[in-house]
Scaffold this active site. Structure first.
Site, PDB file in Angstrom:
ATOM      1  N   ARG A  46       0.875  -1.182   0.000  1.00  0.00           N
ATOM      2  CA  ARG A  46       0.000   0.000   0.000  1.00  0.00           C
ATOM      3  C   ARG A  46       0.904   1.221   0.000  1.00  0.00           C
ATOM      4  NH1 ARG A  46      -5.518  -1.171   2.239  1.00  0.00           N
ATOM      5  NH2 ARG A  46      -5.570  -3.401   2.763  1.00  0.00           N
ATOM      6  N   HIS A  69       1.747   6.963  -0.123  1.00  0.00           N
ATOM      7  CA  HIS A  69       0.681   7.963  -0.012  1.00  0.00           C
ATOM      8  C   HIS A  69       1.088   9.176   0.820  1.00  0.00           C
ATOM      9  CE1 HIS A  69      -2.415   4.505  -0.560  1.00  0.00           C
ATOM     10  NE2 HIS A  69      -1.724   4.743  -1.653  1.00  0.00           N
ATOM     11  N   HIS A 116       4.385   7.729   2.487  1.00  0.00           N
ATOM     12  CA  HIS A 116       4.367   6.524   3.333  1.00  0.00           C
ATOM     13  C   HIS A 116       3.798   5.335   2.580  1.00  0.00           C
ATOM     14  CE1 HIS A 116       2.183   3.852   6.236  1.00  0.00           C
ATOM     15  NE2 HIS A 116       3.423   3.729   6.628  1.00  0.00           N
ATOM     16  N   TYR A 152      -3.385   3.686  11.930  1.00  0.00           N
ATOM     17  CA  TYR A 152      -2.894   5.029  11.619  1.00  0.00           C
ATOM     18  C   TYR A 152      -3.553   6.039  12.536  1.00  0.00           C
ATOM     19  CZ  TYR A 152      -2.122   2.970   6.951  1.00  0.00           C
ATOM     20  OH  TYR A 152      -1.743   2.194   5.888  1.00  0.00           O
ATOM     21  N   ASP A 197      -5.683  13.795  -1.604  1.00  0.00           N
ATOM     22  CA  ASP A 197      -5.078  12.472  -1.446  1.00  0.00           C
ATOM     23  C   ASP A 197      -4.182  12.229  -2.658  1.00  0.00           C
ATOM     24  OD1 ASP A 197      -6.522   9.170  -0.713  1.00  0.00           O
ATOM     25  OD2 ASP A 197      -4.609  10.118  -0.208  1.00  0.00           O
ATOM     26  N   LYS A 202      -5.534   1.955  -8.010  1.00  0.00           N
ATOM     27  CA  LYS A 202      -5.145   3.361  -7.726  1.00  0.00           C
ATOM     28  C   LYS A 202      -3.634   3.445  -7.496  1.00  0.00           C
ATOM     29  CE  LYS A 202      -5.275   5.385  -3.622  1.00  0.00           C
ATOM     30  NZ  LYS A 202      -5.720   5.947  -2.326  1.00  0.00           N
TER      31      LYS A 202
END
Ligand SMILES: Cc1cn([C@H]2C[C@H](O)[C@@H](COP(=O)(O)OP(=O)(O)O[C@H]3O[C@H](C)C(=O)[C@H](O)[C@H]3O)O2)c(=O)[nH]c1=O
Length: 180
Positions: A58, A61, A118, A131, A142, A164
């Site tokens: 992931r 971001h 991150h 988080y 975002d 994404k």
């Protein structure tokens, strides 16, 4: 709690308070005055968590100004390699990567200052990442940088990722319009 600043300014490794007894264990991840005394003044506004299968990536971001955020992450189940990229143009470590293993067993947290991207790779099924963030979610701000565009070796070839994340911009593209 023990706070250790890394070579990336404002990025802290935190050894959480933890006790075990015959019932199990107790872990504390936040104490306002301890954080303030260690230069971590961020006031958390939201908290959320994700659960990931092994080999999920992931990231990377971040939220764009004015919704940029400090972020504290920790693992309550499983194990991840957490990866940070310093995006702050005036920082001595601009473009530098920091990575660390965060796990239920190590009971460690990472406090990530605004201006850093991150991401993480899950090393086990059901790795649960919590988080705490200092600004609320702002979908329009975002943003992110593609996982394989800033020279970090994730030691995986076919990660499990969201569409994404697969289509985020490359770091070289981001640099042309870096607001940090
Ligand atoms: C962050 C967030 C997301 N969402 C919604 C948006 C999507 O519909 C869904 C999942 O979001 P996303 O795919 O962005 O989640 P991750 O890919 O796990 O992103 C997270 O993991 C990486 C490593 C991070 O550092 C981000 O801060 C964190 O957002 O939740 C919300 O409604 N509120 C929120 O605050």
């Amino acid at each position: 709690m023990k706070f250790t600043e890394t070579e990336i300014k404002g990025l802290f490794i935190i050894e959480d308070f933890h006790v075990e007894d015959e019932r199990g264990s107790f872990t504390k991840t936040y104490n306002r005055s301890l954080f303030k005394n260690n230069k971590l003044k961020g006031k958390f506004k939201e908290s959320f968590y994700s659960v990931s299968k092994r080999d999920v990536i992931r990231g990377m971001h971040f939220q764009l100004p004015p919704h940029d955020q400090d972020k504290m992450v920790y693992v309550t189940r499983g194990k991840i390699i957490d990866v940070i990229l310093d995006l702050r143009k005036k920082s001595k470590t601009y473009g530098q990567v920091f990575s660390i293993e965060l796990s239920e067993e190590k009971r460690n947290s990472l406090y990530i200052p605004k201006g850093c991207a991150h991401g993480f790779k899950s090393l086990e099924d059901d790795s649960t990442v919590v988080y705490d963030v200092t600004t609320v979610h702002s979908p329009e701000s975002d943003s992110g940088i593609r996982w394989d565009s800033f020279g970090y070796d994730w030691k995986t070839n076919i990660p499990l990722m969201s569409e994404k994340d697969k289509n985020l911009m490359e770091f070289s593209e981001f640099k042309k319009k870096n607001p940090f």
